[in-house]
Design an enzyme around this catalytic site. Structure first.
Site, PDB file in Angstrom:
ATOM      1  N   HIS A 436       1.237  -0.836   0.259  1.00  0.00           N
ATOM      2  CA  HIS A 436       0.135  -0.184   0.332  1.00  0.00           C
ATOM      3  C   HIS A 436       0.875   1.146   0.300  1.00  0.00           C
ATOM      4  CE1 HIS A 436      -2.621   3.118   1.960  1.00  0.00           C
ATOM      5  NE2 HIS A 436      -3.347   2.394   1.491  1.00  0.00           N
ATOM      6  N   THR A 748      -7.402  31.070  -1.040  1.00  0.00           N
ATOM      7  CA  THR A 748      -8.567  29.613  -0.334  1.00  0.00           C
ATOM      8  C   THR A 748      -7.719  29.546   0.874  1.00  0.00           C
ATOM      9  OG1 THR A 748      -7.290  28.265  -1.834  1.00  0.00           O
ATOM     10  CG2 THR A 748      -9.493  29.398  -2.612  1.00  0.00           C
ATOM     11  N   ASP A 750      -7.167  31.150   3.612  1.00  0.00           N
ATOM     12  CA  ASP A 750      -8.060  31.595   4.939  1.00  0.00           C
ATOM     13  C   ASP A 750      -9.067  31.397   4.191  1.00  0.00           C
ATOM     14  OD1 ASP A 750      -6.409  32.611   6.701  1.00  0.00           O
ATOM     15  OD2 ASP A 750      -5.020  33.868   5.483  1.00  0.00           O
ATOM     16  N   CYS A 812      -4.357  31.344  -5.446  1.00  0.00           N
ATOM     17  CA  CYS A 812      -3.003  31.136  -4.436  1.00  0.00           C
ATOM     18  C   CYS A 812      -2.704  31.304  -3.488  1.00  0.00           C
ATOM     19  CB  CYS A 812      -2.716  32.632  -4.959  1.00  0.00           C
ATOM     20  SG  CYS A 812      -3.041  33.935  -3.078  1.00  0.00           S
TER      21      CYS A 812
HETATM   22  C1  PEP Z   1      -4.492  32.062   1.439  1.00  0.00           C
HETATM   23  O1  PEP Z   1      -4.950  33.018   2.878  1.00  0.00           O
HETATM   24  O2  PEP Z   1      -4.758  31.768   0.557  1.00  0.00           O
HETATM   25  C2  PEP Z   1      -3.041  31.952   1.142  1.00  0.00           C
HETATM   26  C3  PEP Z   1      -2.409  32.393   0.240  1.00  0.00           C
HETATM   27  O3  PEP Z   1      -1.988  33.624   2.240  1.00  0.00           O
HETATM   28  P1  PEP Z   1      -1.869  32.607   3.015  1.00  0.00           P
HETATM   29  O4  PEP Z   1      -1.286  31.095   3.145  1.00  0.00           O
HETATM   30  O5  PEP Z   1      -0.418  33.604   3.626  1.00  0.00           O
HETATM   31  O6  PEP Z   1      -2.534  33.072   4.275  1.00  0.00           O
HETATM   32 MG    MG Z   2      -4.422  34.023   3.918  1.00  0.00          MG
END
Ligand code: PEP
Ligand code: MG
Length: 859
Positions: A436, A748, A750, A812
């Site tokens: 596995h 995404t 946060d 991002c």
């Molecule tokens: C996010 O929140 O998706 C982000 C890219 O910012 P960080 O991870 O720095 O909070």
């Molecule tokens: Mg963030």
């Protein structure tokens, strides 16, 4: 009832028994209904390659057999004459999904044995019969394999096996080939439905209802008088993908015996180490080379051919896609395209995007000293370093803290998948190349060593001991070298991956096909250089706070935080300004005119303050303040929920000088590189926004800084201001936020945290339980929650674009590198995704797959 087609293929019609068809050039056989093997054999037949007579059972036929429907074995046997001798092979839709093992020599019984003694000699006849009894007893009757083991085939061993069978089953060994075949088909059909087989194939991407076809084939014996034997040949190196004839041939053998006994087997091409088939049987060798060429050109694939020589006659029993490393997969696809056999687009589609990461992984520098503490099977290539963790939960906790870890387990089970996702590498005490851990790690492109039997784990005491008396605890730093199958003490010296011409060619073709941009998240010059190396189209997220943790800057930063007056703060910021400017100059220079999106300072201030008493004392000394002042200030700045507290734009509003300094550094850097001839239009991004007014206030100040710099320098420049959509409110109010934003980038990480009300840092504690119980289908921090977070994204997109149709949209967060998230963003009309630099190639290829598959569907 059997009907014959024009080309003589037998096709069963109008009975209640599961259907089958003889594999002839025009027989109605498809991969989707009969599996890849049946289809491949049909193609070989069409190429006039000498394939023994074969019959295919469809998925639905096998399903019916597994459900207990009776089999018309006599009808299936009818194409094979009055005394059939056959094999049964599995034929699933995708060869990677596995299947039950092939069973050979069905039809052997006392009478056939006696006849073969006459025609082929006693030894050959006994070998064939004994092999079948062993296979039937263990796979069909499910008897203990040890009870049937024999050192070598002999009349006594055969009699003993038959007697054991009779004693265990309370009936003699079945003599009727139809009864034997019924037993074999039933056991193979049921094996496919078993839970282990199901889990294993689903881990390789098979759908829950994946079907199994079966191929019944006339035996070519490979054992007997004259030139007899069997072998396997392939025409490329499975590791590098370079052209090279490899394989083995073993006289008086069947199936894949030649691979199982490499000592006894001979080489295929002339070799200084020993005899070769090329010398022993040059015509057969020449035919094999010809068949290999035919397969490559007509099947449009590098195949491994399984062949048998029976009294001097060559038979091709099977041809499978050469099993290959990811590196070889790229090389083979590119070579086929460069030879005009497949198109560039087809080559792109032939390489699984996630497999590329295997090529990108660093390797341990072979020249560096290695302190090896365990050796095992090299299950998945590449090397990784990290701290030892003994459980998946600990691995997830490490990942949440951003610390690389190595998951060390006795063996892994399906519930460890999440831990493996979180780990940088895997080491197991038990298991083989198809265990596995090995299968999953290869799928994930994760360096992995399995079966390291010289370690002993004590998971309860979190202790790993080695046979040479060393012991390691959770948290100790090790290196897993999945290429050599070794585990090393500490962080070994590493080599960056070598990316060859084939890799570059494939990604170049992928770029021509894709229709969504790919940028990289890069904070440092090193990240930016990697991003360029992987042809990212810019930086989509530069987290500037990472620039302040460096030695020499931290103290100035702390002075800024401790400043009692605006004047003192300005003095500290004045010292930070040239450092930031230099950071941006370097990034702009490396990115050479490509867009660079700089996010203004995001984290809570107390992250920059010392936490230990010792650290506070040192800081008091550096700032020439009493210790009590420092402690009070640290306490005043600490928050219960710092991730939901004074960070991002909230800091920008309350301590505006920080953002002003950063804006000035960005503009001055823009001018500096502009003077050197590089025009830069910097992108400035405001984090953690939840209200339009926040954007207005920051924008006013940044515009003012821009105006001041333009006046001071007497030069003009442009810049773009945008917002990071990371709070649900920002997504809901994207319409009004877009009034002041040239772009929106969805963070995404946060956004997932806030949509679920789930802490990014602590979710690992219960995520396993949640996913195991099916509360969440997947960890939403790994796989974008399309239903919930995705709906917010869609709202943001629609509301933002309604106000500003040319609004640039991107994502991002960590999700941006996943092929599934890219599919979502592409269909939502995003302009680009921005992921970590090492995921850029995977993202480029995944984006190309999406575009090409859509075009195919449209056609
Ligand atoms: C996010 O929140 O998706 C982000 C890219 O910012 P960080 O991870 O720095 O909070
Ligand atoms: Mg963030």
């Amino acid at each position: 009832m059997l009907r014959r087609t024009a080309k003589g293929a037998a096709v069963q019609k109008h009975t209640n028994f599961p259907a089958f068809s003889e594999i002839a050039p025009t027989a109605p056989i498809a991969r989707e209904s009969h599996g890849w093997r049946a289809k491949c054999l049909q193609r070989l037949v069409r190429l006039e390659i000498p394939v023994p007579r074969s019959v295919a059972l469809s998925f639905s036929a096998v399903r019916a057999i597994a459900a207990g429907q009776p089999v018309d074995a006599r009808a299936i046997l009818s194409p094979f004459g009055p005394a059939p001798l056959i094999s049964v092979r599995p034929s699933s839709e995708d060869p990677d999904w596995g299947g039950p093992g092939t069973i050979l020599n069905i039809g052997m019984n006392d009478a056939r044995h006696a006849a073969l003694v006459e025609s082929h000699g006693a030894e050959a006849a006994t070998t064939l019969y004994l092999r079948f009894v062993q296979a039937y007893a263990t796979h069909v009757a499910r008897l203990d394999p040890d009870a049937f083991a024999a050192d070598k085939p002999s009349a006594e061993a055969l009699q003993a096996a038959l007697a054991t069978y009779e004693a265990e089953m309370e009936e003699p060994f079945p003599q009727d080939p139809a009864e034997q075949l019924t037993g074999v088909l039933g056991s193979m059909a049921r094996a496919w439905e078993g839970t282990t087989a199901r889990l294993l194939r689903q881990a390789k991407g098979a759908p829950a209802d994946a079907g199994l076809g079966l191929v019944v084939q006339q035996m070519a014996l490979g054992i007997g008088r004259g030139q007899c034997g069997s072998g396997v040949i392939q025409f490329v190196d499975p590791v590098t993908g370079q052209p090279q004839v490899t394989g083995r041939y073993l006289g008086q053998s069947q199936g894949r015996d030649a691979l199982a006994d490499p000592e006894a087997a001979i080489y295929l091409t002339r070799d200084p180490r020993g005899l070769s088939l090329e010398e022993v049987a040059p015509e057969i060798f020449a035919d094999l080379i010809r068949f290999g060429e035919a397969c490559r050109h007509r099947l449009r694939e590098e195949m491994q051919i399984e062949f048998t020589v029976d009294s001097g006659a060559l038979h091709v029993l099977d041809a499978v896609k050469v099993a290959r490393s990811s590196r070889a997969a790229v090389r083979i696809a590119v070579a086929l395209a460069q030879d005009g056999i497949i198109s560039h687009d087809e080559a792109v589609l032939r390489v699984e995007p996630r497999a590329l990461s295997e090529l990108l992984h660093p390797q341990v520098d072979p020249r560096a000293p290695r302190d090896r503490f365990a050796r095992g099977i090299a299950a998945s290539p590449g090397a990784a370093q990290g701290r030892i963790v003994f459980s998946s939960t600990a691995a997830q906790a490490c990942a949440a803290r951003g610390e690389p870890c190595i998951l060390v387990r006795r063996e892994t089970a399906p519930e460890d998948i999440r831990g493996m996702h979180a780990a940088a590498g895997v080491l197991t005490e038990r298991g083989g190349i198809t265990s596995h851990a090995a299968v999953i790690a290869r799928g994930l492109g994760l360096p992995c060593v399995v079966g390291a039997s010289d370690i002993t784990l004590n998971a309860r005491d979190k202790l790993l001991k080695t046979t040479d008396g060393r012991s390691f605890r959770e948290g100790d730093l090790i290196t897993v070298d999945g290429t050599r199958g070794e585990a090393l003490v500490g962080a070994a010296e590493m080599l960056e991956p070598a990316l060859d011409d084939a890799f570059r060619a494939l990604l170049h073709w992928a770029d021509a096909a894709r229709d969504i941009g790919i940028r990289a998240n890069a904070d440092t010059p090193a990240d930016a250089t990697t991003a360029r190396m992987f042809a990212a189209e810019g930086i989509g997220l530069c987290r500037t706070e990472h620039m302040f943790f460096e030695e020499g800057r931290l103290t100035v930063m702390r002075e800024m935080i401790f400043a009692d007056s605006a004047k003192d703060r300005a003095a500290a910021l004045d010292r930070l300004l040239p450092m930031q400017r230099e950071d941006f100059v370097r990034l702009f220079e490396i990115m050479a005119g490509l867009p660079v999106c700089i996010r203004l300072f995001d984290p809570p201030l107390h992250e920059f303050l010392p936490h230990s008493r010792e650290g506070m004392r040192e800081l008091a000394e550096a700032l020439d303040k009493p210790l009590s002042d420092v402690t009070r200030r640290v306490e005043a700045l600490s928050e219960f929920n710092p991730m939901l507290g004074m960070r991002g734009v909230r800091l920008g509003i309350t301590v505006p000088e920080i953002y002003e300094m950063q804006a000035r550094a960005i503009f001055e850097a823009t001018i500096e590189v502009g003077r050197k001839g590089e025009t830069v239009v910097p992108e400035i991004m405001i984090p953690l926004v939840s209200a339009k007014r926040e954007v207005e206030m920051v924008k006013t100040r940044i515009d003012a800084v821009a105006a001041a710099v333009r006046t001071e320098v007497g030069l003009g420049f442009d810049y773009r201001l945008g917002v990071m959509v990371e709070t649900p409110r920002a997504a809901l109010r994207a319409g009004e936020i877009a009034q002041h934003s040239a772009f929106l980038s969805f963070g995404t990480n946060d956004l997932t945290q806030m949509t679920y009300g789930l802490s990014r840092d602590d979710a690992g504690r219960f995520m396993n339980a949640y996913v195991q119980q099916g509360v969440f289908p997947e960890d939403p921090f790994h796989v974008l929650d399309v239903e919930g977070v995705g709906e917010l994204l869609m709202m943001g997109v629609e509301r933002g674009r309604k106000v500003r149709p040319n609004l640039t949209l991107s994502i991002c967060g960590e999700h941006a590198g996943n092929p599934e998230s890219i599919a979502f963003c592409r269909s939502a009309g995003f302009d680009y995704v921005s992921c970590s630099p090492f995921r850029v190639p995977v993202a480029r290829l995944a984006a190309a797959h999406l575009a090409l598959k859509e075009r195919r569907q449209d056609r």
